[in-house]
Design a protein around this motif. Structure first.
Motif, mmCIF file in Angstrom:
data_model
loop_
_atom_site.group_PDB
_atom_site.id
_atom_site.type_symbol
_atom_site.label_atom_id
_atom_site.label_comp_id
_atom_site.label_asym_id
_atom_site.label_seq_id
_atom_site.Cartn_x
_atom_site.Cartn_y
_atom_site.Cartn_z
ATOM 1 N N ALA A 33 0.826 -1.207 0.000
ATOM 2 C CA ALA A 33 0.000 0.000 0.000
ATOM 3 C C ALA A 33 0.862 1.260 0.000
ATOM 4 C CB ALA A 33 -0.929 -0.008 1.209
ATOM 5 N N ALA A 34 1.941 1.249 0.767
ATOM 6 C CA ALA A 34 2.843 2.402 0.808
ATOM 7 C C ALA A 34 3.490 2.640 -0.550
ATOM 8 C CB ALA A 34 3.914 2.197 1.880
ATOM 9 N N LEU A 35 3.861 1.574 -1.234
ATOM 10 C CA LEU A 35 4.462 1.715 -2.567
ATOM 11 C C LEU A 35 3.458 2.261 -3.578
ATOM 12 C CD1 LEU A 35 6.610 -1.540 -2.770
ATOM 13 C CD2 LEU A 35 7.432 0.813 -2.599
ATOM 14 N N ILE A 36 2.216 1.828 -3.480
ATOM 15 C CA ILE A 36 1.180 2.329 -4.387
ATOM 16 C C ILE A 36 0.942 3.818 -4.144
ATOM 17 C CG2 ILE A 36 -1.301 2.203 -4.894
ATOM 18 C CD1 ILE A 36 -1.039 -0.846 -4.432
ATOM 19 N N VAL A 37 0.862 4.225 -2.886
ATOM 20 C CA VAL A 37 0.659 5.639 -2.554
ATOM 21 C C VAL A 37 1.856 6.467 -3.019
ATOM 22 C CG1 VAL A 37 0.457 7.258 -0.627
ATOM 23 C CG2 VAL A 37 -0.933 5.193 -0.670
ATOM 24 N N ALA A 38 3.064 5.967 -2.809
ATOM 25 C CA ALA A 38 4.256 6.689 -3.241
ATOM 26 C C ALA A 38 4.297 6.832 -4.761
ATOM 27 C CB ALA A 38 5.513 5.973 -2.743
ATOM 28 N N GLY A 39 3.930 5.803 -5.468
ATOM 29 C CA GLY A 39 3.890 5.863 -6.926
ATOM 30 C C GLY A 39 2.848 6.844 -7.426
ATOM 31 N N GLY A 40 1.690 6.845 -6.795
ATOM 32 C CA GLY A 40 0.640 7.798 -7.167
ATOM 33 C C GLY A 40 1.069 9.227 -6.897
ATOM 34 N N GLY A 41 1.700 9.455 -5.760
ATOM 35 C CA GLY A 41 2.192 10.795 -5.430
ATOM 36 C C GLY A 41 3.251 11.268 -6.410
ATOM 37 N N THR A 42 4.112 10.361 -6.822
ATOM 38 C CA THR A 42 5.139 10.710 -7.800
ATOM 39 C C THR A 42 4.506 11.072 -9.139
ATOM 40 O OG1 THR A 42 6.711 9.242 -6.712
ATOM 41 C CG2 THR A 42 7.205 9.866 -8.983
ATOM 42 N N ALA A 43 3.509 10.320 -9.559
ATOM 43 C CA ALA A 43 2.830 10.600 -10.823
ATOM 44 C C ALA A 43 2.154 11.970 -10.791
ATOM 45 C CB ALA A 43 1.809 9.510 -11.125
ATOM 46 N N VAL A 44 1.504 12.306 -9.677
ATOM 47 C CA VAL A 44 0.847 13.609 -9.547
ATOM 48 C C VAL A 44 1.886 14.726 -9.568
ATOM 49 C CG1 VAL A 44 -0.483 15.068 -7.966
ATOM 50 C CG2 VAL A 44 -1.185 12.709 -8.380
ATOM 51 N N ALA A 45 2.986 14.546 -8.866
ATOM 52 C CA ALA A 45 4.030 15.570 -8.826
ATOM 53 C C ALA A 45 4.626 15.812 -10.209
ATOM 54 C CB ALA A 45 5.126 15.160 -7.843
ATOM 55 N N VAL A 46 4.859 14.753 -10.957
ATOM 56 C CA VAL A 46 5.419 14.892 -12.302
ATOM 57 C C VAL A 46 4.433 15.614 -13.216
ATOM 58 C CG1 VAL A 46 6.113 13.592 -14.361
ATOM 59 C CG2 VAL A 46 6.991 12.947 -12.113
ATOM 60 N N ARG A 47 3.159 15.301 -13.122
ATOM 61 C CA ARG A 47 2.155 15.983 -13.954
ATOM 62 C C ARG A 47 2.079 17.469 -13.621
ATOM 63 N NH1 ARG A 47 -3.212 12.269 -14.820
ATOM 64 N NH2 ARG A 47 -2.149 10.549 -15.852
ATOM 65 N N ARG A 48 2.115 17.800 -12.343
ATOM 66 C CA ARG A 48 2.058 19.216 -11.950
ATOM 67 C C ARG A 48 3.284 19.971 -12.437
ATOM 68 N NH1 ARG A 48 -0.342 19.436 -5.780
ATOM 69 N NH2 ARG A 48 -2.418 18.686 -6.309
ATOM 70 N N ARG A 49 4.428 19.338 -12.356
ATOM 71 C CA ARG A 49 5.659 19.976 -12.806
ATOM 72 C C ARG A 49 5.621 20.232 -14.308
ATOM 73 N NH1 ARG A 49 11.478 17.961 -10.501
ATOM 74 N NH2 ARG A 49 10.836 18.794 -8.509
ATOM 75 N N LYS A 50 5.122 19.266 -15.064
ATOM 76 C CA LYS A 50 5.024 19.431 -16.523
ATOM 77 C C LYS A 50 4.011 20.514 -16.864
ATOM 78 C CE LYS A 50 6.418 14.881 -18.147
ATOM 79 N NZ LYS A 50 6.005 13.684 -18.905
ATOM 80 N N ALA A 51 2.915 20.587 -16.105
ATOM 81 C CA ALA A 51 1.892 21.596 -16.373
ATOM 82 C C ALA A 51 2.436 23.003 -16.095
ATOM 83 C CB ALA A 51 0.653 21.333 -15.520
ATOM 84 N N ARG A 52 3.256 23.163 -15.072
ATOM 85 C CA ARG A 52 3.834 24.483 -14.758
ATOM 86 C C ARG A 52 4.797 24.924 -15.834
ATOM 87 N NH1 ARG A 52 5.236 24.223 -8.313
ATOM 88 N NH2 ARG A 52 3.083 24.076 -7.589
ATOM 89 N N ARG A 53 5.568 24.009 -16.363
ATOM 90 C CA ARG A 53 6.541 24.359 -17.409
ATOM 91 C C ARG A 53 5.848 24.704 -18.719
ATOM 92 N NH1 ARG A 53 11.573 20.135 -16.646
ATOM 93 N NH2 ARG A 53 12.094 20.808 -14.543
ATOM 94 N N ALA A 54 4.740 24.034 -18.990
ATOM 95 C CA ALA A 54 4.020 24.286 -20.245
ATOM 96 C C ALA A 54 3.256 25.603 -20.199
ATOM 97 C CB ALA A 54 3.047 23.149 -20.520
#
Length: 55
Positions: A33-54
């Protein structure tokens, strides 16, 4: 006369497979469960970072 050297099953204990829960099940579930939450958090962070740059 033949003698059977095999002991009866009751004398040997149960020859059945172990069933039921394992003591490690809760720990494994928690880590998964911790790995799934960490993976989801990483995916959200990467999307937000890409959206800010665009923008």
């Amino acid at each position: 006369m033949k003698t059977n050297s095999a002991q009866p099953t009751a004398a040997q204990g149960s020859g059945l497979a172990e069933t039921g829960t394992n003591d490690n099940t809760a720990a494994i579930t928690g880590v998964a469960a911790a790995l799934i939450v960490a993976g989801g958090g990483t995916a959200v962070a990467v999307r937000r970072r890409k959206a800010r740059r665009a923008a």
